[in-house]
Design a protein around this motif. Structure first.
Motif, short mmCIF file in Angstrom:
data_model
loop_
_atom_site.label_atom_id
_atom_site.label_comp_id
_atom_site.label_asym_id
_atom_site.label_seq_id
_atom_site.Cartn_x
_atom_site.Cartn_y
_atom_site.Cartn_z
N ALA A 42 -0.48 21.32 -18.80
CA ALA A 42 0.09 20.76 -20.01
C ALA A 42 -0.47 19.47 -19.99
O ALA A 42 -0.25 18.62 -19.18
N TYR A 43 -0.91 19.11 -21.18
CA TYR A 43 -1.46 17.65 -21.62
C TYR A 43 -0.89 17.07 -22.52
O TYR A 43 -1.06 15.99 -23.05
N ASP A 44 0.51 17.61 -23.03
CA ASP A 44 0.92 16.79 -24.20
C ASP A 44 1.70 15.95 -23.89
O ASP A 44 2.30 15.62 -22.66
N ALA A 45 1.64 14.92 -24.69
CA ALA A 45 2.42 13.59 -24.62
C ALA A 45 3.71 13.55 -24.06
O ALA A 45 4.15 12.86 -23.10
N GLY A 46 4.58 14.16 -24.61
CA GLY A 46 6.15 14.33 -24.34
C GLY A 46 6.16 14.71 -23.11
O GLY A 46 7.18 14.00 -22.18
N ASN A 47 5.65 15.95 -22.75
CA ASN A 47 5.78 16.33 -21.23
C ASN A 47 5.12 15.34 -20.27
O ASN A 47 6.12 15.25 -19.05
N HIS A 48 4.19 14.77 -20.36
CA HIS A 48 3.71 13.70 -19.16
C HIS A 48 4.67 12.79 -18.98
O HIS A 48 5.04 12.24 -17.91
N HIS A 49 5.37 12.26 -20.47
CA HIS A 49 6.11 10.97 -20.16
C HIS A 49 7.24 11.48 -19.24
O HIS A 49 8.02 10.97 -18.27
N ARG A 50 7.92 12.79 -19.72
CA ARG A 50 9.24 13.22 -19.00
C ARG A 50 8.87 13.56 -17.34
O ARG A 50 9.90 13.29 -16.56
N MET A 51 7.47 14.03 -17.31
CA MET A 51 7.37 14.45 -15.91
C MET A 51 7.37 13.09 -15.03
O MET A 51 7.64 13.26 -13.86
N THR A 52 6.59 12.15 -15.55
CA THR A 52 6.34 10.81 -14.87
C THR A 52 7.66 10.15 -14.37
O THR A 52 8.10 10.08 -13.41
N LEU A 53 8.63 10.18 -15.54
CA LEU A 53 10.14 9.77 -15.14
C LEU A 53 10.92 10.57 -14.20
O LEU A 53 11.47 10.04 -13.32
N ALA A 54 10.71 11.99 -14.05
CA ALA A 54 11.35 12.70 -13.36
C ALA A 54 11.12 12.40 -11.92
O ALA A 54 11.75 12.52 -11.05
N ARG A 55 9.61 12.21 -11.74
CA ARG A 55 9.01 12.13 -10.39
C ARG A 55 9.72 10.52 -9.95
O ARG A 55 10.06 10.57 -8.80
N LEU A 56 9.71 9.87 -10.81
CA LEU A 56 10.36 8.47 -10.49
C LEU A 56 11.88 8.62 -10.26
O LEU A 56 12.41 8.18 -9.11
N GLY A 57 12.34 9.63 -11.08
CA GLY A 57 13.90 9.56 -10.98
C GLY A 57 14.33 10.21 -9.56
O GLY A 57 15.45 9.94 -9.28
N GLN A 85 0.89 -1.22 0.04
CA GLN A 85 -0.10 0.00 -0.15
C GLN A 85 0.95 1.24 0.03
O GLN A 85 0.47 2.12 -0.72
N ALA A 86 1.97 1.12 0.85
CA ALA A 86 2.78 2.44 0.75
C ALA A 86 3.44 2.55 -0.53
O ALA A 86 3.57 3.82 -0.99
N LEU A 87 3.99 1.70 -1.10
CA LEU A 87 4.92 1.74 -2.34
C LEU A 87 3.77 1.93 -3.45
O LEU A 87 4.04 2.68 -4.21
N PHE A 88 2.65 1.43 -3.53
CA PHE A 88 1.82 1.57 -4.78
C PHE A 88 0.37 1.94 -4.72
O PHE A 88 -0.35 2.06 -5.68
N GLY A 89 0.02 2.09 -3.38
CA GLY A 89 -1.47 2.38 -3.10
C GLY A 89 -1.90 3.72 -3.71
O GLY A 89 -2.74 4.40 -2.71
N ARG A 90 -1.80 4.39 -4.73
CA ARG A 90 -2.24 5.43 -5.30
C ARG A 90 -2.55 5.40 -6.70
O ARG A 90 -1.92 4.46 -7.40
N ASN A 91 -3.45 6.14 -7.43
CA ASN A 91 -3.62 6.10 -8.78
C ASN A 91 -2.35 6.71 -9.46
O ASN A 91 -1.69 7.36 -8.99
N GLY A 92 -2.18 6.18 -10.63
CA GLY A 92 -1.35 6.87 -11.49
C GLY A 92 0.23 6.04 -10.84
O GLY A 92 0.29 5.41 -10.04
N ASP A 93 1.28 6.48 -11.75
CA ASP A 93 2.62 6.19 -11.53
C ASP A 93 3.05 7.36 -10.30
O ASP A 93 3.17 8.31 -10.67
N SER A 94 3.18 6.75 -9.16
CA SER A 94 3.07 7.65 -7.96
C SER A 94 4.17 7.34 -7.05
O SER A 94 3.76 6.74 -5.77
N PRO A 95 5.44 7.47 -7.16
CA PRO A 95 6.66 7.16 -6.31
C PRO A 95 6.76 8.09 -5.07
O PRO A 95 6.76 9.13 -5.08
N VAL A 96 6.79 7.35 -4.08
CA VAL A 96 7.14 7.98 -2.78
C VAL A 96 8.37 7.09 -2.22
O VAL A 96 8.59 6.08 -2.43
N ALA A 97 9.06 7.76 -1.44
CA ALA A 97 10.33 7.08 -0.55
C ALA A 97 9.45 6.45 0.71
O ALA A 97 8.42 7.00 1.19
N VAL A 98 9.98 5.23 0.92
CA VAL A 98 9.60 4.52 2.18
C VAL A 98 10.84 3.95 2.97
O VAL A 98 11.77 3.52 2.54
#
Lengths: 638, 346
Positions: free
Chosen positions: A485-500, A366-379
């Protein structure tokens, strides 16, 4: 203050390395207090200590009933110990219900002290005894000592201007006095404590001290005990020590993060077992500038915490599993807006309401994954009660540096359990750094998502800062301007940045340490409160010549950089967890290692013997290991 | 831009630039439907804010989800577009941490009264020092036309093709019941009244709750026309003024009086004797709540400040507790770490 007479009648003394005692009685009998006092006394004496209090789920179950039994187990030793003991050596049972629910855990031959006066027909009936166990031979496996605690206590308190009911409540001091005598302990610590505690109530103080001394002197005088026990002081690092529970340590660690960062701490939380003590503790720290909000619900507590983080202060919330479920959406907002905050989850047995007063570590996924979307938090996860202090500071350090929410996974066993703690020196604690956004010169617009190249953290621009006004929210933002921003490339990059950001924390966390041989037949890998049982179990296995090592993860996201290498240095990997295999799933998935899950979902911590038993199975020294779950008991059960 | 010296809410005698409406207009393109009532509210807010003389960067707008919740993007202030129903929780956290900030919450009838209803009650009960503006268009606009908790019984919408079977909630009565210290109603099309009401709300200490009747041109067009249309407004709405009798009509010829607990319309009331005199400062919110129940066509719809009373704010009380504790106890972390029983191992 009275100096307690230490004159003892000659009595054989048996020396022991370790003793485990359990106090059990009705929830109104003051067993937690009795246990705590014995713990303090033994700690001051110099023993190493581990404790496990256990309260009934009902606040006040009917007096004398089985669900109303409250217990407190402590283990004290002349060696370093990491668990409150597998099986008690002695049980103090204040009524038939306490005897019934606990006797099954006592080791064969162990000592049972009962208050004989409480074994009345009506109390036996409440405990569902058909015949009196003191008479019918069912206790023949153990040494039973029957004492008229209630009557003797009454006599000791004769003449005091207190109602009978209140006198009855001093029985726990009588029992404590007796046990202090039995283990060769002085009454001084308790006398000191009681004198302060009841200073405004001299009659109650008098009653409790009379009861305490009566119990102590009864032990001395009676012929009921053939010998006393002695557990010499342990060899521990020199320094100043105190007792600390996990929840206290968590609260103090968060305050330490405030003091070492210079940022005020604001805690918003909704009461929930077993996390409420964190709220109780932090609400006392007003003089340190700590603000606490008792929110209207779990969601509100999380939302407030996001608001606090947005305001540029140390933002903290705490809960237990069901509350974390309610917090997921607002926690995800912090992930999306990349705000630094800490969520404490003192886990309990689930799912749903589950068993609120019982421990479990089943919220890892739950801590690692219990949220909608790709949602990385530190644990992060403390391993012992006092480690909660260290890991709370760590949680804030990582949150502030990487602008990421961090979940601290404690559990009921850590939160309520306590151990001696070498009090740290404030100046030795890590300095927690944070940076508000720097003002931008007039030539360009402020971009709230312009990242630090090393950490990928975005700037923390807080209201009140001139020239940095900006709008953020849960909608995806352009990495360039911060606008929607709804553009495809941006969401891809932002998702990876949050994970990064979470991935890059690897550079900032210590490598996994191994106890035992660096290579061998078996690695036992754990996380959280199983530390004591795993470490002790592996140490015992090594003592008998087995090539077994243990390692304990305190960082669960990201995992330490050297984990993959450590896993491959052993023939087999065993992962004991108080869930159905959540860390196992991660390790198997991430490292393609055929780790063996070892799962106990009983609401109770692992026992050392259970770990040892499973080790033997994996090494081919025994058949399949099976848990031995005992009858309904308060603390043990296996 | 010129500057003026004034007492700022931060308590510092700093020089605060004199701002204009334009200073509060952000660079974002406004994306509400043409003709939406939200435009009027945005304009009046931007016009009103300079009058507060609050340093620009100390103003924060927080919203939830819904059409109205896009509001912060269009304001040149700090802004947080949060999640559905939870704006008040963020505002509570922020204001508790940073009491010197001026915090505004923008919400709607769905966001504030349905999914976020609980938080509304508790913000007002605590008397958090924030300003809450609830845009009430009696419909779900962003999700394209389902009924809301303020939609009238029997309303036909996309999710209620046979008509709703739910009683609507009266936002003001909810606010009054929760103990809100400032409760007002205004309407998008009366811009002067709207600006004045927003100003009074923003300058009130404690939770200010403003319901704004706001027309949704797409999914609930004309919802308030029956009483708020220019032609009929004077006849069908009553403007509340503290200390004044409740009068309405083209020549203010009609009035409202109380018959026990029941309000009555007095047609052509010659004198004020016997008419209900509005008391916004009444410690007891019951009369304000009775006014909040008055609806067209039985009554003229009241508009204005229903309640405006002084009470300690949550934030003042929190700050005082902390300040008192700091003054009384010489807090020392080293001592705290050593509290309880300690022992030395040599």
């Amino acid at each position: 203050m009275t100096t307690e007479s230490e004159v003892q009648r000659e009595r054989a003394v048996e020396k022991l390395d370790r003793v485990t005692i359990r106090f059990a009685g009705d929830s109104g009998d003051g067993m937690q207090l009795t246990g705590t006092q014995f713990t303090r006394t033994s700690a001051v004496f110099g023993n190493d200590i581990a404790t496990l209090p256990d309260f009934p789920a009902e606040i006040r179950a009917p007096t004398g009933s089985l669900p109303g039994v409250s217990g407190f187990q402590l283990s004290f030793a002349s060696t370093d110990i990491l668990t409150p003991g597998d099986q008690p050596d002695a049980l103090i049972a204040m009524n038939p219900a306490a005897l019934k629910t606990n006797i099954g855990d006592l080791r064969p031959g162990g000592l049972v002290i009962v208050d004989e006066d409480e074994f009345t027909e009506s109390n036996l009936k409440k405990a569902a005894y058909i015949s009196n166990p003191l008479e019918d031979g069912t206790l023949s496996k153990w040494q039973v000592v029957r004492i008229n605690i209630t009557r003797q206590n009454e006599l000791a308190l004769d003449g005091l201007p207190l109602p009978a009911k209140q006198k009855f409540q001093s029985r726990n001091f009588y029992a404590l006095g007796l046990v202090l005598w039995l283990y060769g302990r002085s009454m001084e610590t308790t006398v000191k404590w009681a004198t302060d505690r009841f200073r405004r109530n001299p009659d109650v103080l008098d009653a409790n001290l009379r009861a305490l001394r009566a119990g102590y002197h009864f032990g001395e005088t009676t012929e009921l005990f053939h010998h006393r026990f002695e557990v010499p002081a342990a060899e521990v690092q020199p320094g100043t020590y105190r007792h600390i529970s996990g929840n206290e340590a968590t609260a103090l660690g968060c305050l330490a993060a405030s003091i070492r960062s210079g940022l005020p701490l604001v805690y918003s939380s909704y009461p929930i077992t077993p996390a409420s003590d964190v709220l109780h503790e932090l609400s006392k720290f007003k003089a340190f500038g700590v603000k606490t909000i008792q929110a209207e619900d779990e969601i509100a507590a999380m939302g407030m915490t996001v608001g606090i983080a947005y305001g540029g202060q140390l933002a903290l919330t705490g809960t237990s599993g069901p509350g974390l479920a309610l917090k997921s959406e607002a926690l995800n907002l912090a992930v999306m807006t990349e705000l630094p905050l800490v969520v404490i989850n003192v886990q309990r047995a689930g799912p749903s309401t589950g068993m609120p007063t019982k421990t479990e570590q089943s919220d890892l996924l739950q801590a690692l994954f219990g949220r909608n979307g790709d949602s990385p938090v530190a644990v992060v996860a403390p391993a012992t009660p006092s480690d909660c202090f260290t890991m709370a500071i760590e949680a804030f350090r990582l949150a502030l540096k990487y602008m990421v929410p961090v979940i601290l996974l404690s559990d009921g066993y850590l939160g309520n359990g306590s151990e001696p703690w070498k009090v740290p020196v404030v100046d030795d604690l890590p300095v927690i750094e944070y940076h508000y956004a720097k003002p931008v010169d007039g030539s360009r617009e402020f971009n709230p998502y312009e990242r630090d190249p090393a950490t990928l953290a975005r700037p923390w621009a807080v209201p009140g800062q001139k020239g940095l006004m900006h709008r953020i929210g849960g909608i995806e933002k352009s990495g360039e301007t911060g606008d929607i921003a709804y553009d495809a490339g941006n969401h891809h990059r932002m998702t990876l940045a949050r994970l990064g950001k979470v991935e890059r924390m690897v550079q900032d966390i210590p490598a996994l340490e191994v106890q035992g041989p660096p290579e061998g037949d078996l690695l036992v890998l754990g996380w959280g409160s199983t530390y004591g049982a795993i470490t002790s179990g592996c140490a015992r296995a090594r003592k008998s010549g087995k090539r077994v090592a243990s390692a304990h993860l305190r960082y669960l996201n990201p995992l330490p950089a050297n984990l993959g290498e450590v896993l491959r240095n052993y023939g087999k990997v065993l992962i004991p967890e108080m869930n159905t295999g959540q860390l196992s799933l991660i390790i198997r998935g991430k490292y393609l290692v055929d780790a063996v899950p070892f799962n106990k979902i009983a609401g109770q911590p692992f026992k050392i013997a259970e770990i040892e038993g499973k080790i033997d199975e994996l090494l081919g020294l025994s058949g399949p290991y099976e848990f031995q779950f005992g009858p309904a008991s308060v603390l043990g059960g296996g | 831009m010129t500057t003026a010296t004034t007492g700022s809410p931060t308590g510092a005698d700093e020089v605060i630039p004199v701002l204009t409406r334009k200073d509060f207009v952000s660079d974002q393109e406004v994306r509400w439907c043409p003709g939406c009532g939200d435009y009027a509210i945005l304009a009046q807010m931007q016009k009103m804010l300079p009058e507060l003389r609050i340093p620009h960067e100390n103003i924060v707008f927080i919203s939830g989800i819904g059409c109205s919740s896009r509001f912060p993007y269009y304001m040149e202030t700090y802004g947080f577009h949060s999640i559905h129903g939870r704006a008040l929780t963020l505002a509570t956290g922020l204001k508790t941490a940073r009491p010197e900030l001026a915090v505004f919450v923008i919400t709607g009838d769905g966001d504030g009264l349905s999914i976020g209803g609980n938080h509304l009650l508790h913000a007002m009960r605590r008397n958090i020092d924030i300003t809450v503006v609830l845009f009430n268009n009696r419909i779900y606009g962003l999700t394209k036309g389902q009924y809301s908790p303020t939609s009238e019984m029997g309303k036909i919408t996309k999710s209620s093709p046979y008509g709703t079977v739910e009683q609507p909630l009266h936002p003001l009565r909810v606010a009054l019941a929760a103990g809100a210290t400032f409760v007002a109603r205004s309407i998008d099309r009366d811009t002067k009244h709207l600006e004045e009401t927003l100003y009074r709300a923003a300058t009130h200490r404690g939770t200010s709750f403003v319901e704004v009747y706001q027309n949704c041109v797409i999914f609930n067009d004309g919802a308030f026309d029956s009483f708020a249309d220019k032609e009929v407004r004077q006849e069908r709405m009553v403007y509340l003024e503290h200390g004044q009798p409740l009068r309405f009509g083209r020549g203010r010829e009609h009035g409202i009086r109380m018959n026990g607990y029941v309000p009555e319309v007095v047609r052509n009331a010659a004198d004020d004797g016997g008419l209900l005199v509005h008391n916004a400062r009444d410690a007891n919110p019951v009369l304000a709540s009775i006014l909040g129940e008055m609806e067209y066509p039985d009554f003229p719809v009241p508009i204005g400040v229903f309640r405006d009373v002084e009470a300690p704010t949550y934030n003042d009380l929190v700050e005082k507790q902390v300040a008192d504790a700091m003054a009384r106890e010489a807090a020392n972390f080293e001592d705290l770490l050593h509290s309880g029983e300690t022992w030395e191992i040599l």
